[in-house]
Motif scaffolding. Structure first.
Motif, short mmCIF file in Angstrom:
data_model
loop_
_atom_site.label_atom_id
_atom_site.label_comp_id
_atom_site.label_asym_id
_atom_site.label_seq_id
_atom_site.Cartn_x
_atom_site.Cartn_y
_atom_site.Cartn_z
N TRP A 1 32.73 27.12 63.27
CA TRP A 1 33.78 26.94 62.26
C TRP A 1 33.30 27.39 60.88
CZ3 TRP A 1 38.80 25.93 62.70
CH2 TRP A 1 39.50 25.48 61.58
N GLU B 1 34.69 30.60 58.80
CA GLU B 1 35.28 30.39 57.47
C GLU B 1 34.53 31.18 56.41
OE1 GLU B 1 36.14 26.34 56.30
OE2 GLU B 1 38.18 26.77 57.03
N TRP C 1 35.91 34.82 57.00
CA TRP C 1 37.32 35.11 56.69
C TRP C 1 37.89 34.30 55.53
CZ3 TRP C 1 37.68 34.61 62.58
CH2 TRP C 1 37.49 35.87 63.17
N GLY C 2 37.14 33.34 55.05
CA GLY C 2 37.61 32.55 53.92
C GLY C 2 38.13 31.19 54.34
N ASP D 1 40.52 27.96 54.94
CA ASP D 1 41.92 27.82 55.38
C ASP D 1 42.45 29.06 56.10
OD1 ASP D 1 42.03 25.26 54.19
OD2 ASP D 1 42.46 26.19 52.24
N SER D 2 41.53 29.86 56.65
CA SER D 2 41.95 31.06 57.38
C SER D 2 42.00 30.84 58.88
CB SER D 2 40.98 32.21 57.09
OG SER D 2 39.66 31.86 57.52
N LEU D 3 41.61 29.63 59.33
CA LEU D 3 41.38 29.39 60.75
C LEU D 3 42.04 28.09 61.19
CD1 LEU D 3 39.60 30.98 62.84
CD2 LEU D 3 37.80 29.32 62.37
N ALA E 1 49.56 34.08 58.79
CA ALA E 1 48.43 35.01 58.79
C ALA E 1 47.10 34.33 59.04
CB ALA E 1 48.38 35.80 57.48
N ARG E 2 47.15 33.19 59.75
CA ARG E 2 45.90 32.51 60.09
C ARG E 2 45.37 33.01 61.43
NH1 ARG E 2 47.46 26.28 59.65
NH2 ARG E 2 49.08 27.02 61.06
N ARG E 3 44.11 32.73 61.68
CA ARG E 3 43.49 33.05 62.95
C ARG E 3 43.26 31.75 63.74
NH1 ARG E 3 41.20 36.74 59.19
NH2 ARG E 3 41.10 38.90 59.97
N ASP F 1 37.80 42.27 61.33
CA ASP F 1 39.04 42.27 60.56
C ASP F 1 40.27 42.35 61.45
OD1 ASP F 1 37.67 42.06 58.19
OD2 ASP F 1 37.67 44.22 57.80
N VAL G 1 42.48 38.24 65.78
CA VAL G 1 43.44 37.16 65.50
C VAL G 1 43.07 35.89 66.26
CG1 VAL G 1 45.33 38.74 65.01
CG2 VAL G 1 45.04 37.87 67.33
#
Length: 273
Positions: A121, A125, A128-129, A131-133, A173-175, A215, A218
């Motif tokens: 996790w 994060e 991808w930053g 809150d991206s997951l 647009a989250r993964r 990149d 998903v």
């Protein structure tokens, strides 16, 4: 017949020395003595010898719901450990869930642990930053893994609703990080129209992301699997078609993607039944 009249076996050796009919007779005596104070649940995968004593049979989550709705104070769950755990979570504090075989682990569930998930996790994060997951965990996982998922805003799914769960997780647009079954994750994503290039594997043994282009990813599938469903090959499907020309091949989504694609249909155990 009151409980105290059922003679307990003195040791496992004593039990193993009995013939099949004696074991069956003693089991029925105990079952009748318990009466309505116990409900026995048996997963679909149990043998006929166990099913004979079951009040209900079904899938793990289905049986957990039955347990929670039962009036009996004792729930005997003939399944693997995570199933009994799930039942205990849903049952009232007044009910006791009993796993008859204490050494009944699910190997796939054991492939996902909280420390490994926390590392993955944080890695993802960082990649991808924040809150991206979104985490998604299969019902076939431990209570600790389910709790990790809940703490991070995710959800628990079954093989029946894995696809809508993934669709939900990918909103905004989250993964998605899906654990522990890589094949259920992959098959569900493919069924939703995503490509293999958009699906990555988290290598749980060496703690790294297997992806050609991160990149494009998903969905990250944890590298866990059912060691039984993984045994099936496309050659098995082809052999069945050759031996039985009119056969309909139906497989579980815990099988490898190429096996699912070779079959006529795929679905949960309840669907298959």
């Amino acid at each position: 017949m009151p409980l105290h009249t059922v003679r307990p076996l003195e040791s496992p050796r004593d039990y193993r020395a009995l013939d099949v009919e004696e074991v069956r007779e003693r089991a029925w005596n105990a079952r009748r003595a318990l009466g309505p104070s116990a409900v026995m649940l048996a997963h679909h995968y149990q043998t006929d010898e166990i099913m004979e004593f079951a009040d209900y049979r079904g899938d793990s989550l289905e049986l957990s719901k039955v347990a929670a709705a039962a009036d009996a104070p004792n729930i005997v769950f003939c399944g693997v450990d995570f199933m009994a755990e799930s039942a205990a979570i849903l049952c009232s504090p007044d009910q006791t869930v009993i796993l008859p075989a204490g050494d009944a682990p699910c190997p796939m569930a054991a492939m996902a642990d909280v420390s490994g998930l926390e590392y993955a996790w944080q890695y993802l994060e960082d990649l991808w930053g924040p809150d991206s997951l979104v985490p998604l965990v299969y019902q076939n996982s431990s209570a600790a893994v389910k709790a990790f998922c809940g703490r991070n805003g995710g959800a628990v799914c079954t093989s029946s609703n894995a696809q809508p769960a993934i669709r939900w997780g990918l909103r905004g647009a989250r993964r998605v990080l899906f654990a522990p079954d890589r094949y259920l994750a992959t098959n569900s994503a493919l069924a939703l129209g995503y490509s293999m290039d958009q699906i990555a594997i988290w290598n749980r043994s060496e703690d790294y992301l297997e992806a050609t282009n991160p990149d494009d990813v998903v969905l990250v599938a944890w590298d866990g699997y059912c060691n039984v469903h993984r045994r099936f090959e496309v050659s098995d499907v082809e052999r069945m078609r050759q031996d039985y020309p009119e056969v309909q091949v139906v497989v579980h989504p815990e099988c490898k993607p190429e096996v699912v694609q070779a079959a006529d249909a795929t679905g949960s155990t309840a669907y298959i039944v």
